[in-house]
Design an enzyme around this catalytic site. Structure first.
Site, PDB file in Angstrom:
ATOM      1  N   SER A  97       0.878  -1.187   0.000  1.00  0.00           N
ATOM      2  CA  SER A  97       0.000   0.000   0.000  1.00  0.00           C
ATOM      3  C   SER A  97       0.903   1.220   0.000  1.00  0.00           C
ATOM      4  CB  SER A  97      -0.869   0.028   1.252  1.00  0.00           C
ATOM      5  OG  SER A  97      -1.582  -1.160   1.401  1.00  0.00           O
ATOM      6  N   LYS A 172      -7.281   1.796  -2.309  1.00  0.00           N
ATOM      7  CA  LYS A 172      -6.816   1.354  -0.981  1.00  0.00           C
ATOM      8  C   LYS A 172      -6.869   2.513   0.026  1.00  0.00           C
ATOM      9  CE  LYS A 172      -4.657  -1.057   2.235  1.00  0.00           C
ATOM     10  NZ  LYS A 172      -5.265  -2.155   2.975  1.00  0.00           N
ATOM     11  N   LYS A 240       0.981   5.606   8.143  1.00  0.00           N
ATOM     12  CA  LYS A 240       1.553   5.734   6.792  1.00  0.00           C
ATOM     13  C   LYS A 240       0.439   5.868   5.750  1.00  0.00           C
ATOM     14  CE  LYS A 240       1.980   2.026   4.771  1.00  0.00           C
ATOM     15  NZ  LYS A 240       1.273   1.180   3.809  1.00  0.00           N
TER      16      LYS A 240
END
Ligand code: NAD
Length: 299
Positions: A97, A172, A240
């Protein structure tokens, strides 16, 4: 004939995904900077590579499953990296990701070497990686997707091409916003119920079949009540993802007020030493504020 696969990044997710490919009969050459992880996957039937370059040199498809954008750039574009070893015609499937713009940047550099790339991040966490039932959201050319769809179906129950390169990671980010906000909402509600004197397990059982029910609630509420914050998906990795979401949102001109609030909650947890807890551990932020712990009545 099944394609020869290289697999780089054998962490919480990559390890079970690689093992599922082995079980399905793919031949795998693997690499990770962590030798223990390599040994475990080699014991399951893979060959050990010496570097990302070495893995790419003997593979038709290279899968990367790394923490974030800088790791993918280093592994693909860096010294001894995938592009140094890959032959023209190799397909790179980055399942990490990362920031959608970085996917596009890496894909453009790969194309210069005749390597086509898909971004194919996943959702579902370690349990679904083990079961081979991940949701995989893919960006990149249709004809490249067609070549690897069967292989991706070994790792995922749902494999959907959502658009061009970068769109897998944009999807995502949308997924990660929804998951983070759901966990925060669940935490806020369960802390309220507990401090107001209602058994959180009874609350969970009463509401899980109604409109407030969700996959997040079913996955995380039982773990919270067991006080099990072993990852799973670490808060530091979700930070993140939210960082990538905030940057991408601001770049395209979308204010994301709720995402930034949950980001600050996660930052507070990081300062409090909880960065390596599962993201279900977000509840601990609310518990500290309210001075109460969410656990079953009989614990
Ligand atoms: P992890 O930290 O457990 O694994 C990453 C692996 O990459 C580690 O084994 C590490 O040694 C390796 N690595 C790092 N730099 C490397 C390099 N330069 N060369 C070779 N190997 C290197 O992370 P994870 O939980 O497996 O997550 C991987 C990706 O999948 C992340 O982008 C994460 O956001 C995403 N993801 C994770 C989950 C989850 O529940 N854990 C769920 C969905 C998506």
């Amino acid at each position: 004939m099944k394609k020869k696969v290289g697999f780089i990044g054998l962490g919480i997710m990559g390890k079970p995904m690689a093992k599922n490919l082995l079980k399905a009969g793919y031949s795998l050459k693997v690499y990770d900077v962590n030798q223990e992880a390599v040994k475990e996957v080699v014991a399951a039937g893979a060959e050990a590579g010496e570097s990302s370059k070495d893995v790419a040199a003997s593979s038709e498809v290279v899968i990367t499953m790394l923490p974030n954008s800088p790791h993918v750039k280093q592994v693909v574009l860096g010294e001894n990296g995938v592009l140094e070893g890959a032959k023209p015609g190799t397909i790179l499937v980055d399942m990490s990701s990362i920031a959608p713009l970085v996917s596009q940047e890496v894909a453009a550099k790969a194309k210069e070497k005749g390597v086509e790339m898909l971004d194919a991040p996943v959702s579902g966490g370690e349990p679904k990686a083990i079961d081979g039932t991940l949701s995989i959201m893919v960006g990149g050319p249709q004809e490249i997707f067609d070549e690897v769809e069967d292989m991706l179906k070994v790792m995922g129950a749902s494999v959907v091409r959502v658009g061009d390169i970068g769109s897998g990671n944009t999807t995502k980010l949308a997924n990660q916003i929804i998951v983070a906000l759901n966990i925060a909402a669940m935490s806020e509600a369960m802390v309220l119920a507990t401090k107001a004197g209602v058994d959180p397990e009874k609350v969970y059982n009463a509401i899980r079949g109604g409109l407030a029910g969700s996959t997040v609630l079913d996955a995380k509420a039982p773990l919270v009540m067991q006080r099990n914050f072993k990852p799973g998906f670490r808060i530091e990795l979700h930070i993140k993802d939210l960082m990538n979401a905030l940057e991408t949102a601001h770049e395209v001109g979308v204010p994301v007020p709720l995402t930034s609030q949950v980001m600050e909650i996660m930052q507070a947890l990081k300062v409090d030493g909880k960065a390596k807890d599962d993201h279900g551990g977000i509840v601990q932020f609310y518990e500290k504020l309210a001075q109460v712990e969410v656990k079953k009545d009989n614990q």
